[in-house]
Design a protein around this motif. Structure first.
Motif, PDB file in Angstrom:
ATOM      1  N   GLY A   1      31.740  50.040  46.410  1.00 41.22           N
ATOM      2  CA  GLY A   1      31.176  51.882  46.356  1.00 41.22           C
ATOM      3  C   GLY A   1      32.412  53.261  46.769  1.00 41.22           C
ATOM      4  O   GLY A   1      32.672  54.254  46.046  1.00 41.22           O
TER       5      GLY A   1
ATOM      6  N   HIS B   1      23.934  56.495  44.649  1.00 46.84           N
ATOM      7  CA  HIS B   1      24.612  56.343  45.351  1.00 46.84           C
ATOM      8  C   HIS B   1      25.292  55.380  45.980  1.00 46.84           C
ATOM      9  O   HIS B   1      24.795  55.668  47.456  1.00 46.84           O
ATOM     10  CB  HIS B   1      25.872  58.025  45.338  1.00 46.84           C
ATOM     11  N   PRO B   2      26.154  54.106  46.252  1.00 44.23           N
ATOM     12  CA  PRO B   2      25.697  53.035  47.097  1.00 44.23           C
ATOM     13  C   PRO B   2      26.776  53.570  48.101  1.00 44.23           C
ATOM     14  O   PRO B   2      27.883  54.734  47.893  1.00 44.23           O
ATOM     15  CB  PRO B   2      26.775  51.948  46.300  1.00 44.23           C
ATOM     16  N   PRO B   3      26.879  52.719  49.102  1.00 39.79           N
ATOM     17  CA  PRO B   3      27.462  52.496  50.436  1.00 39.79           C
ATOM     18  C   PRO B   3      28.762  52.551  50.154  1.00 39.79           C
ATOM     19  O   PRO B   3      28.944  52.155  48.750  1.00 39.79           O
ATOM     20  CB  PRO B   3      27.215  51.887  51.588  1.00 39.79           C
TER      21      PRO B   3
ATOM     22  N   LYS C   1      23.006  44.706  44.151  1.00 44.71           N
ATOM     23  CA  LYS C   1      23.808  45.474  45.888  1.00 44.71           C
ATOM     24  C   LYS C   1      25.773  45.167  45.397  1.00 44.71           C
ATOM     25  O   LYS C   1      25.895  43.971  44.868  1.00 44.71           O
ATOM     26  CB  LYS C   1      23.878  44.522  46.911  1.00 44.71           C
TER      27      LYS C   1
ATOM     28  N   THR D   1      34.244  53.751  54.000  1.00 43.69           N
ATOM     29  CA  THR D   1      34.967  55.072  54.389  1.00 43.69           C
ATOM     30  C   THR D   1      36.703  55.333  54.471  1.00 43.69           C
ATOM     31  O   THR D   1      37.281  55.966  53.323  1.00 43.69           O
ATOM     32  CB  THR D   1      34.770  55.924  55.516  1.00 43.69           C
TER      33      THR D   1
ATOM     34  N   GLU E   1      31.320  47.223  49.757  1.00 40.46           N
ATOM     35  CA  GLU E   1      30.897  48.713  50.082  1.00 40.46           C
ATOM     36  C   GLU E   1      33.027  49.741  50.104  1.00 40.46           C
ATOM     37  O   GLU E   1      32.994  50.088  49.642  1.00 40.46           O
ATOM     38  CB  GLU E   1      31.508  49.094  51.554  1.00 40.46           C
TER      39      GLU E   1
ATOM     40  N   GLU F   1      31.424  63.086  51.261  1.00 35.28           N
ATOM     41  CA  GLU F   1      31.466  61.773  52.857  1.00 35.28           C
ATOM     42  C   GLU F   1      29.680  61.789  53.012  1.00 35.28           C
ATOM     43  O   GLU F   1      28.721  61.500  54.067  1.00 35.28           O
ATOM     44  CB  GLU F   1      32.566  62.029  53.841  1.00 35.28           C
TER      45      GLU F   1
ATOM     46  N   ILE G   1      27.799  60.292  49.086  1.00 31.36           N
ATOM     47  CA  ILE G   1      27.844  58.205  49.837  1.00 31.36           C
ATOM     48  C   ILE G   1      26.935  57.356  50.514  1.00 31.36           C
ATOM     49  O   ILE G   1      26.915  57.778  50.839  1.00 31.36           O
ATOM     50  CB  ILE G   1      29.779  58.453  49.980  1.00 31.36           C
ATOM     51  N   GLY G   2      26.171  56.614  49.872  1.00 25.96           N
ATOM     52  CA  GLY G   2      25.009  56.588  50.269  1.00 25.96           C
ATOM     53  C   GLY G   2      23.579  57.525  50.130  1.00 25.96           C
ATOM     54  O   GLY G   2      22.895  57.138  50.696  1.00 25.96           O
ATOM     55  N   GLN G   3      23.966  58.381  49.072  1.00 25.91           N
ATOM     56  CA  GLN G   3      22.916  59.585  49.618  1.00 25.91           C
ATOM     57  C   GLN G   3      22.002  59.115  47.848  1.00 25.91           C
ATOM     58  O   GLN G   3      22.832  58.364  46.349  1.00 25.91           O
ATOM     59  CB  GLN G   3      23.400  59.774  48.617  1.00 25.91           C
TER      60      GLN G   3
END
Length: 155
Positions: A8, A48-50, A2, A53, A5, A35, A39-41
């Protein structure tokens, strides 16, 4: 494994800068697209990591807004006769994002920023590129953060 953020956000910024260069998209379009869709998807089977923002937005906008200040610093740090425009696009994005943090984000320790972008380089390259990122960003840091780096050596 992990990743944080902030890490990421750095990875997403490099991808967004690359995407903007290839597609000709502007900052706002790239911010919105990343966004919402990246991101996070999971995209094409790749998670793709979180990302943090606000940090992502600052890095992306900052690299674009400060590019005229950033590019000459990278050019000076690169091997003579090998200007930034000759560097491959993903590597150019990594160097610009790293240089932006070193030059304009004094809240981020220089060594941490360099280490983070070397890690980003490792996620794209298996060859000498991470070493190049380390060397170039180290030179940029010596120019932008000489006091901080001198203090780190003495301590």
């Amino acid at each position: 494994m992990k990743i944080s953020e902030r890490s990421g956000a750095r990875l997403a910024v490099v991808q967004a800068l690359y995407d903007m260069e290839i597609s000709g998209k502007g900052v706002l379009e790239a911010l919105a697209e990343f966004e919402v869709h990246w991101i996070g998807q999971e995209v094409d089977g790749i998670a793709h990591p979180p990302a943090e923002t606000a940090f992502f937005r600052d890095l992306l906008r900052g690299v674009v807004e400060e590019q005229r200040a950033i590019d000459p610093q990278i050019d000076r740090a690169l091997t003579q006769g090998w200007p930034l425009k000759r560097v491959e696009a993903v590597l150019r994005a990594i160097l610009r994002a790293g240089a932006y943090e070193l030059m304009f984000r004094p809240d981020v320790p220089a060594r941490a920023a360099i280490s983070e972008y070397v890690d980003v380089a490792h996620s794209f390259y298996a060859g000498d590129e991470p070493g190049l990122v380390n060397a170039v960003l180290d030179k940029v840091a010596r120019g932008a953060r000489s006091d901080e780096l001198a203090g780190a050596k003495r301590g």
